[in-house]
Design a protein around this motif. Structure first.
Motif, PDB file in Angstrom:
ATOM      1  N   UNK A 123     106.443  10.562   7.217  1.00 27.04           N
ATOM      2  CA  UNK A 123     106.178   9.535   6.104  1.00 27.04           C
ATOM      3  C   UNK A 123     104.809   9.629   5.906  1.00 27.04           C
ATOM      4  N   UNK A 124     103.959   9.206   6.673  1.00 27.74           N
ATOM      5  CA  UNK A 124     102.559   9.212   6.492  1.00 27.74           C
ATOM      6  C   UNK A 124     101.968  10.386   5.795  1.00 27.74           C
ATOM      7  N   UNK A 125     101.913  11.486   6.255  1.00 25.06           N
ATOM      8  CA  UNK A 125     101.274  12.625   5.690  1.00 25.06           C
ATOM      9  C   UNK A 125     102.051  13.130   4.393  1.00 25.06           C
ATOM     10  N   UNK A 126     103.369  12.677   4.012  1.00 25.59           N
ATOM     11  CA  UNK A 126     104.001  13.007   3.107  1.00 25.59           C
ATOM     12  C   UNK A 126     103.644  12.305   1.709  1.00 25.59           C
ATOM     13  N   UNK A 127     103.773  10.843   2.007  1.00 22.99           N
ATOM     14  CA  UNK A 127     103.280  10.102   1.152  1.00 22.99           C
ATOM     15  C   UNK A 127     101.770  10.146   0.706  1.00 22.99           C
ATOM     16  N   UNK A 128     101.074  10.095   1.775  1.00 29.10           N
ATOM     17  CA  UNK A 128      99.397  10.248   1.610  1.00 29.10           C
ATOM     18  C   UNK A 128      99.306  11.499   0.458  1.00 29.10           C
ATOM     19  N   UNK A 129      99.910  12.627   0.645  1.00 25.95           N
ATOM     20  CA  UNK A 129      99.823  13.823  -0.219  1.00 25.95           C
ATOM     21  C   UNK A 129     100.463  13.193  -1.770  1.00 25.95           C
ATOM     22  N   UNK A 130     101.441  12.708  -1.818  1.00 21.18           N
ATOM     23  CA  UNK A 130     101.956  12.671  -3.247  1.00 21.18           C
ATOM     24  C   UNK A 130     101.295  11.241  -3.847  1.00 21.18           C
ATOM     25  N   UNK A 131     100.836  10.242  -3.106  1.00 25.20           N
ATOM     26  CA  UNK A 131     100.319   9.089  -3.680  1.00 25.20           C
ATOM     27  C   UNK A 131      98.840   9.116  -3.844  1.00 25.20           C
ATOM     28  N   UNK A 132      98.281   9.232  -2.735  1.00 25.99           N
ATOM     29  CA  UNK A 132      96.901   9.517  -2.772  1.00 25.99           C
ATOM     30  C   UNK A 132      96.229  10.948  -2.665  1.00 25.99           C
ATOM     31  N   UNK A 133      96.679  12.035  -2.859  1.00 28.45           N
ATOM     32  CA  UNK A 133      96.341  13.258  -2.847  1.00 28.45           C
ATOM     33  C   UNK A 133      95.478  13.480  -1.685  1.00 28.45           C
ATOM     34  N   UNK A 134      95.757  12.901  -0.659  1.00 30.85           N
ATOM     35  CA  UNK A 134      95.108  13.011   0.620  1.00 30.85           C
ATOM     36  C   UNK A 134      95.742  14.037   1.422  1.00 30.85           C
ATOM     37  N   UNK A 135      95.053  15.435   1.432  1.00 33.79           N
ATOM     38  CA  UNK A 135      96.089  16.535   2.209  1.00 33.79           C
ATOM     39  C   UNK A 135      95.451  17.042   3.534  1.00 33.79           C
ATOM     40  N   UNK A 136      94.432  16.260   3.942  1.00 35.31           N
ATOM     41  CA  UNK A 136      93.858  16.864   5.370  1.00 35.31           C
ATOM     42  C   UNK A 136      94.493  15.999   6.331  1.00 35.31           C
ATOM     43  N   UNK A 137      94.769  16.672   7.478  1.00 35.72           N
ATOM     44  CA  UNK A 137      95.203  16.098   8.769  1.00 35.72           C
ATOM     45  C   UNK A 137      94.346  16.494   9.980  1.00 35.72           C
ATOM     46  N   UNK A 138      93.829  15.872  10.895  1.00 31.35           N
ATOM     47  CA  UNK A 138      93.141  16.311  12.000  1.00 31.35           C
ATOM     48  C   UNK A 138      93.959  17.376  12.805  1.00 31.35           C
ATOM     49  N   UNK A 139      93.351  18.167  13.405  1.00 35.50           N
ATOM     50  CA  UNK A 139      93.730  19.103  14.447  1.00 35.50           C
ATOM     51  C   UNK A 139      94.880  18.607  15.471  1.00 35.50           C
ATOM     52  N   UNK A 140      94.118  17.595  16.303  1.00 38.09           N
ATOM     53  CA  UNK A 140      95.147  16.871  17.192  1.00 38.09           C
ATOM     54  C   UNK A 140      96.137  16.123  16.520  1.00 38.09           C
ATOM     55  N   UNK A 141      95.758  15.505  15.415  1.00 34.21           N
ATOM     56  CA  UNK A 141      96.890  14.494  14.742  1.00 34.21           C
ATOM     57  C   UNK A 141      98.189  15.729  14.182  1.00 34.21           C
ATOM     58  N   UNK A 142      97.867  16.753  13.802  1.00 32.18           N
ATOM     59  CA  UNK A 142      98.821  17.771  13.628  1.00 32.18           C
ATOM     60  C   UNK A 142      99.655  18.077  14.637  1.00 32.18           C
ATOM     61  N   UNK A 143      99.064  18.255  15.826  1.00 39.50           N
ATOM     62  CA  UNK A 143      99.753  18.608  17.166  1.00 39.50           C
ATOM     63  C   UNK A 143     100.497  17.211  17.499  1.00 39.50           C
ATOM     64  N   UNK A 144     100.147  16.138  17.456  1.00 40.18           N
ATOM     65  CA  UNK A 144     100.861  15.109  17.912  1.00 40.18           C
ATOM     66  C   UNK A 144     102.165  14.894  17.019  1.00 40.18           C
TER      67      UNK A 144
END
Length: 392
Positions: free
Chosen positions: A154-175
């Motif tokens: 939910x956080x990364x998907x809605x972040x892209x579509x609502x806020x156009x925020x496409x960046x995710x930290x390397x460690x956050x991506x692994x988590x």
């Protein structure tokens, strides 16, 4: 070529003046300029010596005779084997970037259905004493897995579509990757447990309560959780050991092991082999167990004399069969497209990956709500209370 008047043989890597002289020269080179323009917006330039090492080292040598002195960087900076991106760039739906804001509303509605639907199932099973039987305990586990799967993306998907925020930290991506694959493995294990529950209920109905006691159900749940956690645990560490110094653009709006792995700049044989073993050990063995369970169920049902009895026995399996199809059909589709659909458009890959993670959390509550009158009654009570509150 670089002006001989400028002494660049021993560059000061932290000198702004040095970079102001080198950047225009390197970005003017035909094989390098497009990389600069494409990567400058997504790579972190707070470590400029690493940036020059990773982007220009292999290209500048072809054009700049003095590149060995130009790129005379410290060993710690030029060791690409240990270089990793600070973050990845997620991708929404290719080709529909202008529609992201409007697509966020139906997508948000889908997440609301998934979260509320699974939440209602969990609260209903907890509050209704008539549902305190193994079948519904397993359903509660399935709802928890679906809820976790929805909350992971939910956080990364809605972040892209609502806020156009496409960046995710390397460690956050692994988590995120770890929890997505863990909850997926948990859901697969729960479906096997539910199949076993149906086998016991149909083949040994009189001993159902004595075979599947509360302690047995707890041990089955603990085994499912332990297996998922242990099998997926090495995956982030296998990714962490890989170097990443080319593209950092992922294909989906969330992190998956196979998607991150393909960006690595080293051999991924170990990752691929372990991924294959993990899939066979979890989803492969689970699907085979479910097939064997229904083979036993079918043999038992066919031995029942009356047609009405056969239909009644099979009717208790409809919800579970739907849940199995909802989970495994998108999974098989994603696997087939990943292996054999290289020629397909990125849109197809993206839609299938989203279906694999969103369809089960959304449709499972719908299926079990339709088939379980206690859950339907709970939903009616919720909406009735809401209506009364509004009127007051």
């Amino acid at each position: 070529m670089i002006d001989s008047d400028h002494d660049l043989s021993s560059p000061n890597l932290h000198s702004v003046d040095w970079y102001s002289k080198v950047i225009p020269t390197l970005t003017a080179l035909p094989s390098v300029s497009w990389i600069w323009t494409r990567e400058i917006n997504i790579l972190d330039v707070s470590y400029p010596h690493l940036y020059f090492c990773t982007i220009f080292q292999e290209f500048a040598a072809e054009y700049v005779p003095r590149v060995s002195s130009l790129l005379a960087l410290p060993v710690s900076a030029t060791n690409q084997s240990f270089f990793q991106h600070l973050y990845f760039v997620l991708t929404g739906i290719p080709g529909l970037e202008k529609e992201y804001y409007w697509m966020a509303f139906p997508l948000g509605f889908i997440y609301v259905i998934a979260i509320l639907g699974n939440g209602i199932i969990i609260s209903t099973i907890k509050s209704e004493s008539s549902l305190h039987i193994p079948m519904y305990y397993f359903l509660c586990m399935l709802a928890l897995a679906d809820l976790g799967l929805a909350l992971c993306t939910l956080p990364s998907t809605l972040g892209i579509f609502w806020f156009n925020y496409k960046v995710i930290a390397f460690d956050a991506c692994l988590v995120q990757m770890y929890f997505i694959h863990t909850f997926s493995a948990i859901e697969s294990g729960v479906l096997v447990a539910m199949a076993f529950d149906r086998v016991v209920a149909i083949r040994n109905p009189l001993r159902y309560g004595t075979i599947l006691t509360g302690g047995v159900v707890c041990r089955i749940g603990a085994a499912i959780l332990t297996r998922a956690v242990c099998v997926v645990f090495p995956v982030p560490f296998l990714i962490k050991r890989l170097p990443f110094y080319h593209s950092n653009v992922l294909s989906h709006s969330f992190c998956l092991h196979q998607d991150v792995m393909r960006l690595a700049c080293a051999s991924t044989c170990v990752n691929s082999l372990y991924g294959l073993i993990a899939v066979i050990f979890t989803k492969g063995s689970d699907s085979l167990s479910i097939l064997l369970s229904y083979a036993f169920i079918l043999c038992t049902v066919l031995s029942i004399a009356s047609g009405e009895g056969q239909l009644k026995a099979l009717n208790t399996c409809v919800s579970h069969i739907c849940a199995v199809l909802i989970f495994y059909v998108p999974l098989i589709g994603v696997s087939v497209i990943h292996r054999f659909g290289k020629h397909l458009s990125p849109l197809t890959h993206t839609l299938m990956a989203n279906a694999y993670l969103l369809v089960p959390p959304v449709l499972n509550p719908v299926v079990y709500t339709v088939k379980t009158k206690e859950i339907r009654r709970k939903i009616i009570q919720i909406f009735t209370r809401t209506k009364i509150t509004v009127q007051v």
